[in-house]
Design a protein around this motif. Structure first.
Motif: not given
Lengths: 239, 239, 239, 239, 239, 239
Positions: B57-71
């Motif tokens: 999960l955290l790796d996925t967030i790190r690999r997708n920095p180009d967003c305005d919010a995370v769900v």
């Protein structure tokens, strides 16, 4: 989408201030109607003012049925439960809105409000919403509500000083500004102190858009069941 | 506006289901990216699965920095606090989102989730958010997560029966569906039982839009302070 | 009796320190195996590190099935619930152990931990265990975890000063040291300040001996039910 | 190591029963002294009995200074706070001991005690220890304390039935037996119902060994400060 | 109407002081009987004294059955629950009485008591009554109980200083004096500090009159069920 | 002594009923003035009615300054906080009065009120007073307020049945009747069910006498500070 933003006190300049903040936060396509009752207290500072503004507030909701959500733009969330009985559209208090958001971007926040006499009412609200565990402290800046409307007052300084104390003493990770009249100060104070500073008016408008966008309705079961028509008629005989 | 919706389990069909629900709720102009990690548990049912999904999960967030919010689209709000350290964009759990909304349209709500083994984790979350006082009961329908993906299962009936019990026994004024995989059932069950039925995916998408629309950032003070770069590098050596 | 003591960070010198403290507390006949994962954060300071150490921690438990109890030797009780799903042997966190004992020898205790960023995680644990009402305050000494390993640091002085403040301001009757790396300081600080100073490593070893001595097992019903074998196999494919 | 186990009622057969259970749990090298006061109630069932047993209980502690820890072997943890003022050796109540252990091997436990009149005192203890959030329900089996000593009674059946109800209705993951006189039933009931069943006597003996093994002392600051010698002399004039 | 006012310590001058305060508050037609046990501690300062005064206290109640209500005139509400089992007449503790009244004339109050060692017992009582949320802080003035009886002591000054701090730091809206021996100071301190200052003795006498006037009885179901006659006889063999 | 008893609804027959109950409980020498506002809801059943009765209620207090205490004779304690700002005489709600007394004669009580829609407001009050921990359950009898005034209704039977259930299922040791209109039923129901049954009107009158007898005043600091004269004049322009 139409959002009815009610300032429950009778000070029109404050309603303008609130309306401006609300429109600044609203999405394109959202129409903001900012109104205030014609009778009741000129400012809401504590339990008595709150109680005396309720009839005007609820009457205002009743007279404006054509909306998708209602925002109550007083930080003590005046009449929130009663309003939820009167309409099934989402009703959001600006205090409530700011607390919920603050709890999702910080482990602990502090509130900086106006006068000491308003503090217990805010503490009770926090306890009721369950968010008291996330609030480090409710602090009063000893700035009266209407002082916020006066250009020459040192309101901003007092509020900023209290934020500084909240960071140092409460370990606050975010600040909630405790009065609708503080809406225009938030961005600047956030910049100055390096932490999120939340204003309830903008938070509530965005929550209202979110809930109306999901077509949410307040439950009609239990505590928010609508009053029977006969009772409504006896209270608002003009109907 | 770009919202990253992460299904923390590795079942792609469920990610599709979640992505569809998210897009159905999103405003025009909001771009939904629905993803899942490539390794980890196929479903998240309880503490162990939760723990084993965190690295992915955290790796996925790190690999997708180009967003305005995370769900985070798992109802136990997997890794919510850790994710808030990793990015300053708002991070919203679908459980959290549904609880907050439910507490603004009802005095008391009940949760209907999947298996009994998931109940304590949800109860702990509710207590942490402070919303346990507003939750009458967390109920399990004994429908496994992946059963929700199977066309022939009697999942809907079991869930509906549990909602009936919640209204009768818990005095619930609203229902929160306790699994991302139940998103498509909400409208129909609300209709059937005559009370609000909330699905976390749609609630979280709308909250994400609201927070991103206000340009909110997670606090960088205290518990959500970002890990120092050296530590990040030692953990994700590929950087 | 065999007790597996896991330092969930990857710093071997700290594992040695912990192993020494554990052996110093163990009864004759108790065999201590002190280990750490081979990958993950070098120290655990807050939510993110905690999350990233879980896979290594749980894998370490899985690879060491031959033990009578497990001690998780990080003060934020990393992965405690997940570990209890993975094995039915008693699993004890060092934070938890110290809090329980402190509540039986004092009316109120304070915690002195490392960095401010770790405080919210500890506060959440205390609330979950129900022992927050017995904890006057969680204080940070602003000593980083690995500073405790450095001979020349003034770590001891900072911790001692914070204990002095806790006695004066919190009315603390006992002190809990909030990091596995502080184990060797407890006796000396207790002497200096004239009140019980508890170290979690020694407390947890003794609790582990007690529970293993009673042949206790973690419940397999509800929240700690073991993951099904198929799921385990998909996560640890080497099995 | 010497552990003083005090049955605070005056029924010697129950003291024998307790002593046997305590010795069964003790490590080699631990010497158990099981005693009871010579005056006071024959059984402790509720607040009044508790109060009337205190003078005898405290006098027993005073007369047995040569011990490393004290166990109070009545499930309502009679006189725990007062005893902690009288001696700095660890003092452990059997209720307290069982609750702490149960909270480390289950998410939620239920208590099965004797009579309804004892329930409020146990609920108050749980709230004081902070462990009420972990206790699903305190249930009475309507078995009187001394009935447990009578061979022909159907005490075991009633207790077993209540355990069955606790699993079904409370979602209890573990059971705590709520009377010192139930010590011998625990293993068998655990076997029958397939979940941990904890007896306070054995739990407290192991906790006492653990605490004495760490050379722990009750804090002398604040609420457990020892009474001044002059006051002690006026109360126990024979000194 | 007859009210039995029991000072649970054995200091007759304090009983006189309490009796005078009680009579000063009583309505015409109310007869106050102020008594103390003949054995037990000379003052009650903390858990141990409390425990050692119980047998004398309960025996005093048993020997004075001819009354309409009982007041326990020690601020830690010594033996309140046990006394309610022994008689069905209302039993009111002076601490309890003052807390209840204070919560009806202020949003938040602070307690100013005698020694630090008494504070935890008062905090536990407040938690049990549910009134801890209304109490800002329990403060000790470091005035011993019997010092209050000594004309030349500077007790009044220390107490007044602590009240000043409570107003400034705790935002206390009312003060509760935390010792029966402070009864005569209340009116004067209220005058000096400009807020309500409550003394438990007068509060309890008025509550006793109110409850006896309504012919209230303590419930005989559950936790306050009376001890069976055989048990009473075995404990008070002289009956 | 003069006590102003305000029925905040406009149903005069109910005011008579309440006045009769109040006079039946009052001491000789106490003068009861029972009044109701001339406009507002005919009964108070939930949040909306509560809000719409506040202006009339507060105006009634303002017009009746010549009293020693005020009783608000609606079980949801309508406008309690606002009233305390308007006058410094003690203001007592009948719900509040009954809860406080019930907590002093039982370990746990249940409330039996009128309609389900009133339950959440009562639960919130209990939480605010801190007495929710002592209340087992708030139950609705589904008897509307005005039904209680109708001779032929089966109101008494429904209430009695609900009391039976409260004893059996809630382990209630006392019952609080949750409506001013139930005052005349209390004695009879207590007789029938063998436990204390409390009516708020009589409880509040006795508390009012007690507080006025002690010459108590509501604090003027903090949350109950009186509104400034200018604000009062703007709200009640006739002054």
């Amino acid at each position: 989408m139409k959002i009815l933003v009610i300032n429950p006190n009778t000070t029109a300049s404050m309603t303008d201030h609130i309306g401006k903040a609300a429109r600044g936060a609203a999405s394109p396509g959202t129409e903001i109607t900012a109104v205030n009752p014609t009778h009741g207290p000129v400012s809401i500072e504590g339990y008595f003012d709150e109680a005396m503004s309720l009839a005007g507030l609820l009457d205002t909701i009743r007279r404006n049925p054509d909306c998708d959500a209602v925002v109550i733009a007083c930080f003590d969330d005046t009449g929130l439960d009663a309003a939820r009985c009167l309409t099934d559209r989402p009703v959001i208090g600006i205090g409530e809105a700011a607390y919920h958001f603050a709890s999702m971007i910080s482990n602990k926040f502090s509130v900086v409000t106006t006068l000491a006499r308003s503090v217990p009412a805010l503490e009770h609200n926090l306890a009721r919403y369950g968010l008291d565990a996330r609030c480090a402290k409710v602090r009063s800046s000893e700035v009266a509500v209407l002082e916020l409307e006066q250009p020459g007052s040192n309101a901003r300084q007092k509020i900023s000083a209290e934020i500084g104390t909240a960071i140092a003493e409460d370990r606050a990770e975010a600040i909630v500004l405790g009065c609708a009249g503080m809406a225009s100060l938030a961005a600047d104070l956030a910049q100055e102190h390096g932490l999120p500073v939340l204003d309830g008016v903008t938070c509530a408008v965005k929550l209202a858009e979110a809930m109306a966008g999901l077509n949410m309705r307040t439950s009609r079961l239990g505590g928010y069941a609508p009053p029977p028509p006969a009772k409504l008629k006896s209270i608002f005989p003009g109907e």
